[in-house]
Write an enzyme that holds these catalytic residues in place. Structure first.
Site, PDB file in Angstrom:
ATOM      1  N   SER A 148     -11.374  -1.653  -0.812  1.00  0.00           N
ATOM      2  CA  SER A 148     -10.043  -1.709  -0.210  1.00  0.00           C
ATOM      3  C   SER A 148     -10.117  -1.899   1.288  1.00  0.00           C
ATOM      4  O   SER A 148      -9.113  -2.223   1.903  1.00  0.00           O
ATOM      5  CB  SER A 148      -9.199  -0.491  -0.575  1.00  0.00           C
ATOM      6  OG  SER A 148      -9.915   0.683  -0.455  1.00  0.00           O
ATOM      7  N   ASP A 187       0.830  -1.201   0.000  1.00  0.00           N
ATOM      8  CA  ASP A 187       0.000   0.000   0.000  1.00  0.00           C
ATOM      9  C   ASP A 187       0.870   1.259   0.000  1.00  0.00           C
ATOM     10  O   ASP A 187       1.948   1.260  -0.603  1.00  0.00           O
ATOM     11  CB  ASP A 187      -0.931  -0.057   1.234  1.00  0.00           C
ATOM     12  CG  ASP A 187      -2.262   0.612   0.966  1.00  0.00           C
ATOM     13  OD1 ASP A 187      -2.260   1.827   0.759  1.00  0.00           O
ATOM     14  OD2 ASP A 187      -3.295  -0.077   0.965  1.00  0.00           O
ATOM     15  N   HIS A 214      -3.770   5.341   3.879  1.00  0.00           N
ATOM     16  CA  HIS A 214      -4.576   4.195   3.479  1.00  0.00           C
ATOM     17  C   HIS A 214      -4.019   2.870   4.012  1.00  0.00           C
ATOM     18  O   HIS A 214      -4.741   2.050   4.574  1.00  0.00           O
ATOM     19  CB  HIS A 214      -4.665   4.193   1.956  1.00  0.00           C
ATOM     20  CG  HIS A 214      -5.632   3.225   1.404  1.00  0.00           C
ATOM     21  ND1 HIS A 214      -5.251   1.980   0.954  1.00  0.00           N
ATOM     22  CD2 HIS A 214      -6.961   3.301   1.226  1.00  0.00           C
ATOM     23  CE1 HIS A 214      -6.317   1.355   0.519  1.00  0.00           C
ATOM     24  NE2 HIS A 214      -7.372   2.117   0.668  1.00  0.00           N
TER      25      HIS A 214
END
Ligand SMILES: *[C@@H]1O[C@H](CO)[C@@H](O)[C@H](O)[C@H]1NC(C)=O
Ligand SMILES: *[C@@H]1O[C@H](CO)[C@@H](O)[C@H](O)[C@H]1NC(C)=O
Ligand SMILES: *[C@@H]1O[C@H](CO)[C@@H](O)[C@H](O)[C@H]1NC(C)=O
Length: 893
Positions: free
Chosen positions: A409, A199, A237
């Protein structure tokens, strides 16, 4: 002390930028990846001497793959890229294959050297585009949590936000949650399992993550450092996804599903990286890291169709075959957030790989969220945002909590957490055992949803939900009792060539049968002998490769029907996909035939939206079956083919390719990029089939966040395509008022975002300036020295999900600031073509194609009777010596 005069500051900024630029942008070398086959004879040094290249290092964890380089060949960088003829190394390599005279004693040596090189491709820096998730809104605060309280009391949980983590304990809809608290009570909390978040970084200094952080499994492939520190203001994220899996049970925020497991961060999304680095990331620490949780992929824009490059496919296969001591790395992929654009996960070579566990989303009410992509490769759903609720998880910062996390996600890490729990009690399970367990234990939700269909094995399957929702308790307790499956085998049926269709290595197609109204069908027969010869016992995945030329790819529909009448829709209409390159050997995948008896006639049907001027040809197809062996002792190891696009198929041992498949530039934004801004608010549904006779169900709204396509506020109607809407509106006077409104709204939003962003930046700076060795400052300066004003605006809208902003911003923010990094990284250039669609807007009309079918064994027919296909489906039972479940398909963005 007086403040420095501003020209001085500008000078400092500029010089920083220049240093950065010369170290990393102004290319001293061209880089290649070379796959060497030492058994042919010539050594690597002979090969490199002959090709005139310098060996830099081994590529990632791949045996016999080498990074090589030469000093930069051309000053004009963009031109040379596309044309192998200008490339001295590739030209030399070609010449070795075609020595001038066979009598020349040197020619034998040349051939041997050429033969010892299996693959040679030029490397380009790839832009992995990352974007901020939607803006943060305060979540609902429920004060009464009787169910959560019971868990809190039993397990002594002190995490203040635990009651809000509805995906762990859902007060309102107790039948909808990951269902893991009973496992915790049994002491199953993830001990000994490492999950890597591939990520944008991982805040390993967060009090909620630090104790579970696994350093050896972590790396920053953007900035070439050991630790995956999130550096950009929107690098949160990966941290949020990590919190869902491994947030520590303490007094910060909430807990992870596997709160005693380890989490690692592999940072790849915060700037451009090469295929070499992506391949290395996917094999990083692959003996000790079990699960790779991947919440990114090709853009979910409803018009992209992309696969991982050969090198990356090799890395994934390497992980499958050698990772975890041969039990296989577990790759978990988010299905994608493009459903509102009509996007489908079978157009993404990562999610439609047999090696991925593809996870789509359902919301806290169990409904299908507007963003979650459907396709025949979807295996399972896990909980995420929608119908008014988001995922609550750790955020970047010392003790921060995020309350607006979501999209597919966030569904993928929830599934990865459950897999980590299972592996903690059954570390011996292979990657396929986990898929089997999912197929067997996933549960139907919304039984009245018309998207459910029975498979031949009697299980309900849905394009939206896969085999259903992952019930943590059922999954892990089934895993405890599970007997491991036998090794994998496969049957690769020979490709059927239709109407003399051919396709070259680079996907240039010619011939084939015109796609007539009603479509073209063709069949392939699987016999008992095909199965026996390949030691094939029971079916798991099927893949279908197709060669279809078409001047509007989104019009094409592809479905395959099994001998038992079970139909997999592989491609449904994609309204905004106006690409003209068709499907040059694209590989679709379906899990819908799991445990079905594959013997008999498989029928493909290729059709298009008949009533417009866009036409195409069907050139051929190929069916592969993957499953378990009869006799484990004679199991083979799968090999990838370099010649997937070629029709008629050639065995991979057949000499060198005349054209080099070169890795092209690609952008792999996180799925949040196309995640509608209202992903958590919009009400889900459970009463629409994902695809209605091949057409995606009419939920293809243009979400407001899609401001990238200037027309983001317009919604295509059922009868007209996107662009005809646009032209209709332009000719309409209302447009003027609409435009005025848009301008005003634009201004307001811009104002709001600039304020928020400025505030956030201040926070980010405060946080980072205290840390030693931090290079955020440099990155920020580099960026701001480059048109700071326009950049601000750009980023502001990037947060909303603008598309163009990313290309530019990553160019700037991607600044690798490696300290003593490997030399070869420095030569990579940031000089890629912008990934823009080549095709022009075209009007599209939608009409139901007539449903006429014609079957022809081993061949194809068009219902009009014009031209029967000359199928060749009865050739020798190919043993699939080398083929991938990955596809190199046209990449046009
Ligand atoms: C959790 O699993 C148990 C056992 O299968 C089941 O009775 C219960 O309904 C499940 N709850 C949820 C929310 O899945
Ligand atoms: C990784 O696992 C191997 C055995 O599989 C072990 O020898 C090695 O020490 C482990 N590495 C780390 C960093 O734990
Ligand atoms: C097809 O093309 C013709 C002439 O180029 C044009 O008149 C006609 O409107 C087009 N039809 C459609 C459905 O686009």
């Amino acid at each position: 002390m007086r403040p420095l005069p501003s020209p001085f500051i500008i000078f400092v900024l500029l010089s920083h930028y220049t240093v950065y630029a010369t170290r990393h942008s102004f290319h001293t070398h061209d880089y290649y990846v070379l796959e060497h086959n030492p058994s042919v004879g010539p050594s690597l040094s002979e090969v490199s001497r002959t090709l005139g290249v310098q060996v830099v290092e081994r590529a990632g964890e791949l045996d016999n793959f080498w990074v090589v380089r030469v000093p930069k060949q051309h000053s004009s960088t963009s031109l040379s890229r596309r044309n192998n003829g200008d490339d001295r190394v590739l030209t030399t390599f070609d010449a070795l294959h075609h020595p001038p005279s066979t009598r020349d004693p040197n020619s034998h040596t040349a051939r041997r050297i050429a033969d010892s090189v299996k693959h040679l491709s030029r490397q380009e820096l790839r832009q992995r585009v990352k974007r901020a998730p939607p803006p943060i809104r305060p979540g609902n605060d429920n004060s009464k949590h009787p169910l959560a309280q019971a868990v809190i009391d039993k397990l002594g949980i002190h995490d203040p936000q635990f009651p809000r983590q509805w995906h762990l304990v859902n007060e309102q809809y107790p039948e909808h949650m990951m269902n893991v608290s009973m496992l915790w009570e049994m002491g199953i909390t993830g001990h000994g399992v490492v999950t890597a978040l591939v990520d944008d970084g991982l805040d390993y200094e967060s009090d909620d993550l630090a104790a579970n952080f696994w350093g050896p499994g972590s790396h920053d492939y953007n900035d070439h450092e050991d630790l995956p520190r999130p550096k950009l203001f929107d690098d949160h994220h990966g941290t949020r996804c990590a919190g869902q899996i491994g947030a520590v049970k303490n007094n910060v925020c909430g807990v992870g599903i596997a709160y005693d497991s380890k989490i690692a961060g592999l940072r790849i999304l915060s700037g451009p990286i090469s295929d070499i680095d992506e391949a290395a990331a996917l094999n990083h620490n692959y003996q000790n890291t079990s699960i790779y949780s991947c919440s990114w992929g090709p853009p979910d824009d409803g018009k992209s169709m992309e696969s991982p490059a050969y090198l990356i496919q090799r890395a994934i296969l390497n992980g499958i075959q050698r990772g975890r001591d041969g039990k296989g790395s577990v790759f978990v992929f988010a299905s994608g957030n493009g459903a509102a654009f009509g996007d489908q996960c079978n157009f993404d070579g990562y999610t439609n790989s047999i090696y991925s566990i593809t996870v789509a989303a359902i919301d806290y009410k169990g409904l299908h969220p507007i963003y979650s992509e459907a396709c025949a490769a979807n295996l399972v759903v896990a909980y995420s945002s929608g119908s008014g609720n988001h995922i609550v998880t750790t955020d970047k910062g010392k003790a921060e909590c995020a309350t607006t996390h979501g999209g597919t996600s966030a569904a993928a890490p929830n599934a990865a957490g459950v897999l980590a729990l299972a592996l903690s009690v059954r570390p011996d399970l292979t990657w396929r055992d986990l898929q089997h367990l999912i197929v067997r234990t996933a549960e139907v939700i919304n039984p009245d949803d018309p998207d459910w269909e029975k498979t031949a094995a009697g299980r309900p399957f849905s394009y939206k939900y896969g085999y259903g929702r992952l019930n943590g308790y059922e999954f892990v307790t089934a895993a405890q009792k599970w007997q491991v499956v036998k090794p994998q085998t496969w049957v690769e049926l020979p490709a059927v060539q239709i109407g003399g269709g051919t396709s070259s290595l680079i996907g240039e197609m010619s011939g084939g049968l015109p796609i007539v109204p009603g479509g073209i069908t063709s069949t392939i027969t699987v016999t008992k002998e095909d199965l026996e010869q390949n030691n094939f016992d029971s079916l798991e995945h099927i893949t279908v490769r197709v060669w279809i030329s078409h001047d509007r790819r989104g019009d094409v529909e592809v479905e395959v029907t099994s001998p038992n009448g079970v139909k997999s829709i592989l491609a449904a209409r994609r309204r905004i996909d106006a690409n003209k390159d068709g499907f040059p050997g694209w590989r679709f995948m379906s899990v819908k035939h799991w445990d079905e008896d594959p013997r008999g006639i498989w029928t493909i049907r290729v059709s298009d939206i008949a009533a417009n001027n866009h036409t195409g040809h069907f050139l051929g197809w190929q069916l592969s079956l993957f499953g378990s062996t009869i006799d484990a002792s004679i199991a083979r190891e799968y090999e990838l083919s370099l010649f997937e696009k070629v029709l008629p198929s050639v065995p991979s041992v057949n000499g060198p390719p005349s054209e080099h498949p070169s890795t092209t530039t690609k952008a792999h934004p996180k799925p949040t990029d196309h995640l509608p801004g209202n992903h958590g608010e919009a009400e889900g549904e459970a009463d629409k089939p994902a695809f209605d006779n091949g057409h995606p169900a009419d939920n293809a709204e243009q979400p407001p966040s899609s401001s990238a396509t200037a027309s983001g506020t317009m919604v295509p109607t059922a009868d007209e395509g996107w662009f005809s809407d646009m032209s209709a509106l332009v000719s309409n006077q209302k447009w003027v008022f609409g435009a005025a409104t848009i301008v005003i709204v634009f201004g307001l939003i811009a104002g709001i975002f600039l304020c928020r962003r400025a505030a956030r930046r201040r926070r980010a700076k405060d946080h980072y300036s205290a840390l030693p060795g931090d290079d955020l400052a440099l990155g920020t300066m580099s960026r701001s020295s480059h048109a700071p004003r326009s950049k601000e605006l750009y980023d502001a809208f990037g947060e909303q999900g603008d598309e163009d902003d990313v290309d530019e911003s990553t160019h700037l923010r991607g600044g690798p600031v490696a300290e003593g990094g490997l030399g070869f990284h420095e030569g990579f250039l940031d000089d890629e073509d912008p990934n823009t669609p080549r095709t022009a807007p075209t009007p599209a009309y939608r009409d139901e194609p007539e449903k006429r079918q014609a079957l022809a064994r081993g061949g194809a027919t068009s219902p009009g009777g014009s031209g029967s296909g000359s199928g060749s489906g009865d050739g020798d039972g190919g043993d699939g010596d080398g083929d991938g479940s990955w596809e190199h398909a046209s990449q046009t963005r």
